[in-house]
Design a protein around this motif. Structure first.
Motif, short mmCIF file in Angstrom:
data_model
loop_
_atom_site.label_atom_id
_atom_site.label_comp_id
_atom_site.label_asym_id
_atom_site.label_seq_id
_atom_site.Cartn_x
_atom_site.Cartn_y
_atom_site.Cartn_z
N GLY A 25 1.80 20.92 -31.24
CA GLY A 25 1.91 20.93 -29.83
C GLY A 25 3.25 21.27 -29.29
O GLY A 25 3.22 21.51 -28.09
N ARG A 26 4.24 20.78 -30.04
CA ARG A 26 5.62 21.03 -29.44
C ARG A 26 5.77 22.61 -29.37
O ARG A 26 5.36 23.29 -30.15
N ILE A 27 6.80 23.22 -28.54
CA ILE A 27 7.04 24.60 -28.45
C ILE A 27 8.24 24.70 -29.16
O ILE A 27 9.33 24.04 -28.77
N PRO A 28 8.14 25.49 -30.19
CA PRO A 28 9.52 25.53 -30.97
C PRO A 28 10.42 26.33 -30.04
O PRO A 28 10.14 26.98 -29.30
N ALA A 88 -3.68 25.40 -34.52
CA ALA A 88 -2.76 25.30 -33.41
C ALA A 88 -2.38 23.82 -33.53
O ALA A 88 -1.16 23.50 -33.36
N ALA A 133 2.69 29.69 -22.72
CA ALA A 133 3.22 28.58 -21.89
C ALA A 133 4.45 29.17 -21.17
O ALA A 133 5.03 30.15 -21.79
N PRO A 154 0.43 24.08 -26.58
CA PRO A 154 1.54 24.81 -25.98
C PRO A 154 2.20 25.65 -26.87
O PRO A 154 3.18 26.39 -26.53
N ASN A 155 1.96 25.49 -28.34
CA ASN A 155 2.75 26.28 -29.14
C ASN A 155 1.75 27.60 -29.39
O ASN A 155 2.11 28.38 -30.44
N LEU A 163 5.31 28.50 -33.72
CA LEU A 163 4.68 29.27 -32.59
C LEU A 163 3.68 29.92 -33.41
O LEU A 163 3.64 30.60 -34.30
N GLU A 178 7.17 28.38 -20.80
CA GLU A 178 8.76 28.47 -21.55
C GLU A 178 8.79 29.76 -22.29
O GLU A 178 9.82 30.18 -22.61
N VAL A 179 7.67 30.05 -23.00
CA VAL A 179 7.50 31.19 -24.17
C VAL A 179 7.77 32.43 -23.19
O VAL A 179 8.64 33.40 -23.56
#
Lengths: 365, 365
Positions: free
Chosen positions: A3-6, B174, B228, B203-204, B180, B230-231
């Protein structure tokens, strides 16, 4: 970890994007900030696009833009293997950076010049070498020739000054520089000389062109590269396989055929440029002799003062009057000036009217 | 050194380009090789493009494709910060590779799947991790979840098999995969399930879509990314600042609004797909249950034999009859099959007619 965003690669995380010139929403703006051509595109362009916009859009485009390449080759008296069509000349610059530069293979450019170059370099983790422009924005032939980099972006005519470089001086750089010399000729349509004729004698020379400025097609995103077949082959391998859509291929092909329209638009822009330069001179403002479709001028206030504050003051005044120009405050060679796109004669009249009504232009009592 | 052409970076010099499916010149071909949609684009698309093809083409496009992003966000019930519009979904795949992978940060994908992934990896000097597909092309959830890579491309529905993956199995991947997870949903319009609803919990997860297949706009080059914020922000920083031209933005926006047309086209393709699968079964051919706009079928000759030679023989026969399909001879899981785009019912009739007239289909005496 789930669940973390790399995170992205470190050099990407540190990146600031290129900031394009403002595209104002709403009507009433006079847009002299992104060097668009005041002439409309040739009527043949809209006709070709309308024709291409039918049911055939369900099919992939011709992946090599073959018809457009062939027409560009004929236009420049080169072979098809020396031509690559791209999704705006920015794509060409990005492909060149990714193919030829990286850690250990630096990229060079004049400082100041097109602010996209450092962004592309950072996106590829490429070290940068800058060669300072002389105060008159002339070409520092020797300094570029010995620049320690794999690839050098030479904006010619130069931006944001508008200064044109002679073919002889470009040849001198190409002959001495050991890397790939990329002459970014976005504004060449408005110049007296260009580097295309040097290609056969200088295999390390790459010329990048665009339909955005001279052909009034900034909204269509079409540019091209002229270079040795070996270089074109490399760029072809790393580009998106369908980089140009059907409409862009059709529209650009039509624009290239509309020679009379192109000649008329270029002549109009050049005449207006000379007239505007004269008008600014009458106001005591120094303007770099321009070979592009913009001028770089140093405004003076009513006391005859120039400088970064004066330029910023005029920029803000013009913006408040819905006239958009460009100010580059971060570089000492540009902070005191404004870059102004050559628009229609009517737009230039409005510009001068707003300049003359600038409160700071009034002589102090 | 003067005049020599500097070499590209070693990993670029070693690169072989992606080979897109043949775009035959000349008339009379039945093109079932690149998964184009047999339905024409919605009429609103041509109207919007014709409207946008006027004098405004002299101006740069809106650099963020803001109106299209907003419409896509509404369409998928997401926020605008979760959407990026791109010049064909291939641009999205390339941006993801460049932002998140490189030496030391491998990319993974199913083997076989979209043959562009290894090309993109090699262009970025990125090591590759492949997860073998099971013989029935089902999703190897555990193997993907533990794949030692920074980013995994999961083609769903899978290509070239057409196999669909359930939302639950995508969620399981996921949840367990630490990198990702990019679900490449090029064919999702024709599938029962997709991964969009999983975005808020994972979120990944990154979903990549295209207008090429479901919206019949392969010639316009428009795709998008859902992820997300951020991505999306990372990809926005490294994309070309004007990646989508004015016509593509206008055309895609119109296509997105034409929901009834889209639903009708998708229903037609699905109905034809099921009918074709039945027809092939009647001939004793095994076809992977497809959730895409193509089928992957294993041809048999008149003796009931299948295999790479049989598939190649039929491919060549069809080509000689001006019917183009796709054969992937290099992989053991695909060598015995052919990938056939679902075309119009009339095109499918012609396909079956040519299959039935294949000399090798005649029973040997």
């Amino acid at each position: 970890m789930a669940g973390r965003i790399p995170p992205p690669l470190p050099h990407v995380a540190a990146l600031e994007a290129y900031t394009p010139g403002t595209q104002p929403a709403g009507a009433g703006w006079i847009k002299l900030n992104t060097n668009e051509n005041p002439c409309p595109p040739a009527p043949e362009v809209a006709a070709a696009i309308r024709e291409a916009a039918g049911d055939a859009l369900r099919l992939y485009p011709e992946p090599r833009s073959a018809a457009l390449r062939a027409a560009l080759a004929r236009h420049h008296d080169l072979a098809e293997e020396n031509v690559l069509a791209v999704n705006g000349s920015d794509e060409a610059l990005a492909l060149l950076v990714r193919a030829y530069t990286g850690p250990g293979a630096p990229v060079g450019y004049l400082d100041p010049s097109y602010s996209l170059y450092p962004v592309l370099a950072r996106a590829a983790a490429t070290p940068q070498v800058t060669v300072p422009c002389p105060v008159d924005f002339s070409l520092p032939v020797e300094a570029v020739a010995v620049a320690a980099c794999r690839l050098f972006f030479l904006t010619s005519p130069h931006a944001p000054s508008g200064r044109g470089f002679s073919r002889a001086s470009l040849a001198a750089v190409a002959a001495s520089f050991s890397g790939l010399l990329v002459v970014d000729e976005a504004y060449a349509d408005f110049a007296d000389e260009d580097a295309v004729a040097l290609l056969d004698r200088h295999p390390n020379l790459v010329v990048v062109r665009t339909f955005s400025k001279g052909r009034s097609l900034a909204g269509l995103r079409v540019g091209y590269v002229l270079a040795a077949a070996e270089v074109i082959g490399v760029l072809d391998r790393i580009r998106d396989s369908y980089n140009l859509d059907r409409l862009a291929q059709a529209g650009a092909l039509a624009a290239l055929g509309a020679e009379a329209h192109h000649a008329r638009c270029v002549a109009e822009v050049k005449a207006t440029r000379e007239w505007l330069t004269g008008q600014l001179a009458e106001r005591g403002w120094e303007t770099v002799p321009s070979q592009a479709n913009f001028v770089f001028t140093t405004p003076r206030d009513g006391e005859g003062r120039s400088g970064a504050e004066v330029a910023r003051g005029l920029f803000e005044w013009l913006e408040s009057r819905k006239v958009l120009v460009r100010h580059f405050p971060r570089h000492p060679l540009t902070a005191s000036g404004l870059r102004i796109t050559v628009g229609t004669r009517r737009e230039m009249d409005r510009l001068l009217e707003e300049i003359d009504s600038w409160p700071n232009r009034a002589k102090q009592p």
